[in-house]
Design an enzyme around this catalytic site. Structure first.
Site, short mmCIF file in Angstrom:
data_model
loop_
_atom_site.label_atom_id
_atom_site.label_comp_id
_atom_site.label_asym_id
_atom_site.label_seq_id
_atom_site.Cartn_x
_atom_site.Cartn_y
_atom_site.Cartn_z
N TYR A 135 57.16 11.13 -0.83
CA TYR A 135 58.34 11.68 -1.50
C TYR A 135 58.14 11.99 -2.98
O TYR A 135 59.04 12.52 -3.62
CB TYR A 135 59.53 10.73 -1.32
CG TYR A 135 59.86 10.49 0.13
CD1 TYR A 135 60.38 11.51 0.92
CD2 TYR A 135 59.61 9.26 0.73
CE1 TYR A 135 60.66 11.31 2.26
CE2 TYR A 135 59.89 9.05 2.07
CZ TYR A 135 60.41 10.08 2.83
OH TYR A 135 60.69 9.88 4.16
N ASN A 168 70.59 17.27 1.35
CA ASN A 168 69.43 16.57 1.91
C ASN A 168 70.02 15.41 2.70
O ASN A 168 70.32 14.36 2.13
CB ASN A 168 68.48 16.07 0.83
CG ASN A 168 67.26 15.38 1.42
OD1 ASN A 168 67.25 15.03 2.60
ND2 ASN A 168 66.25 15.18 0.61
N GLU A 227 70.00 23.25 3.84
CA GLU A 227 69.41 21.93 4.09
C GLU A 227 68.06 21.86 3.38
O GLU A 227 67.25 22.78 3.51
CB GLU A 227 69.22 21.73 5.59
CG GLU A 227 68.55 20.44 5.98
CD GLU A 227 68.26 20.35 7.47
OE1 GLU A 227 67.54 19.41 7.84
OE2 GLU A 227 68.72 21.20 8.25
N ALA A 270 67.53 10.73 6.52
CA ALA A 270 67.38 10.25 7.90
C ALA A 270 68.50 10.72 8.82
O ALA A 270 68.29 10.84 10.04
CB ALA A 270 67.29 8.73 7.91
N ARG A 299 60.02 4.59 -3.57
CA ARG A 299 59.91 4.59 -2.11
C ARG A 299 58.84 5.58 -1.66
O ARG A 299 58.99 6.79 -1.84
CB ARG A 299 61.26 4.98 -1.49
CG ARG A 299 61.21 5.07 0.01
CD ARG A 299 62.54 5.52 0.59
NE ARG A 299 62.39 5.71 2.02
CZ ARG A 299 62.76 6.80 2.66
NH1 ARG A 299 63.33 7.79 2.02
NH2 ARG A 299 62.57 6.91 3.96
N PRO A 343 70.86 8.98 2.72
CA PRO A 343 70.42 7.60 2.59
C PRO A 343 68.99 7.46 2.06
O PRO A 343 68.12 8.27 2.36
CB PRO A 343 70.52 7.05 4.01
CG PRO A 343 70.46 8.23 4.90
CD PRO A 343 71.12 9.34 4.13
N ASN A 344 68.81 6.43 1.27
CA ASN A 344 67.54 6.01 0.69
C ASN A 344 67.03 6.91 -0.42
O ASN A 344 66.03 6.59 -1.05
CB ASN A 344 66.46 5.85 1.77
CG ASN A 344 66.83 4.78 2.77
OD1 ASN A 344 67.21 3.68 2.38
ND2 ASN A 344 66.76 5.10 4.04
N HIS A 382 64.64 19.20 2.17
CA HIS A 382 63.89 17.95 2.33
C HIS A 382 62.70 17.97 1.40
O HIS A 382 62.07 19.01 1.21
CB HIS A 382 63.41 17.78 3.77
CG HIS A 382 64.52 17.68 4.75
ND1 HIS A 382 65.23 16.52 4.95
CD2 HIS A 382 65.07 18.62 5.57
CE1 HIS A 382 66.17 16.74 5.85
NE2 HIS A 382 66.10 18.01 6.24
N ARG A 393 55.58 15.76 10.34
CA ARG A 393 55.65 14.30 10.28
C ARG A 393 55.82 13.74 11.68
O ARG A 393 55.49 14.39 12.66
CB ARG A 393 56.80 13.89 9.34
CG ARG A 393 56.52 14.39 7.92
CD ARG A 393 57.24 13.70 6.83
NE ARG A 393 57.23 12.26 6.91
CZ ARG A 393 58.18 11.51 6.37
NH1 ARG A 393 59.19 12.06 5.75
NH2 ARG A 393 58.12 10.20 6.46
#
Length: 144
Positions: free
Chosen positions: A22, A73, A97, A76, A17, A9-10, A99, A106
């Site tokens: 990012y 990825n 995985e 969230a 964004r 998502p996103n 990111h 974070r």
């Protein structure tokens, strides 16, 4: 060799964004870089992005027999989705995985990954290069 690349998502909002976190590359830019690397490695990739947890689960479940591995990825959903974790376990395919940001540096809620225990590895914090490193990693793992 064929790798399924999943974007959660996103990630369709990349480029606009929170570029300070990012980066300024778009998802199309990342997919183009992945496609070029796949060509260089002599493999196929299929990229898919959705904001829906259920659609990610569906794609993971349907990957068995069609793909040799998964580069994901989960965005969230990394921190919340037992369903995606279980789908990766059930698919029984090697998964990496990735990111863009360093999730371990974070907010506290972002440091827990439900996906990492099911993955052969996790790469984070290198921006778009996390994807490229991840594709190389899964390629090398499967090639062995």
């Amino acid at each position: 060799m064929k790798i399924l690349v999943l974007h959660g998502p996103n990630l369709n909002m990349l480029g606009t964004r929170e570029p300070e976190i990012y980066g300024s590359l778009t998802l199309d830019d990342i997919n183009a870089a992945l496609s070029q690397l796949a060509l260089d490695l002599g493999i196929e990739i299929e990229c898919f992005q959705t904001n829906s947890e259920g659609r990610l689960v569906d794609r993971i479940q349907s990957a068995a027999g069609l793909f040799d591995g998964i580069l994901i990825n989960p965005a969230a959903y990394t921190h919340t989705s037992i369903a995606i974790r279980d789908a990766i376990a059930a698919a029984a395919l090697p998964a990496v995985e990735v990111h863009l940001s360093n999730i371990h540096n974070r907010e506290k809620f972002r440091t827990k990954s439900y996906i990492a225990p099911m993955a052969i590895g996790q790469i984070c914090g290198f921006g778009a290069d996390s994807y490229l490193l991840g594709l190389r990693a899964i390629f090398n793992h499967i090639k062995k």
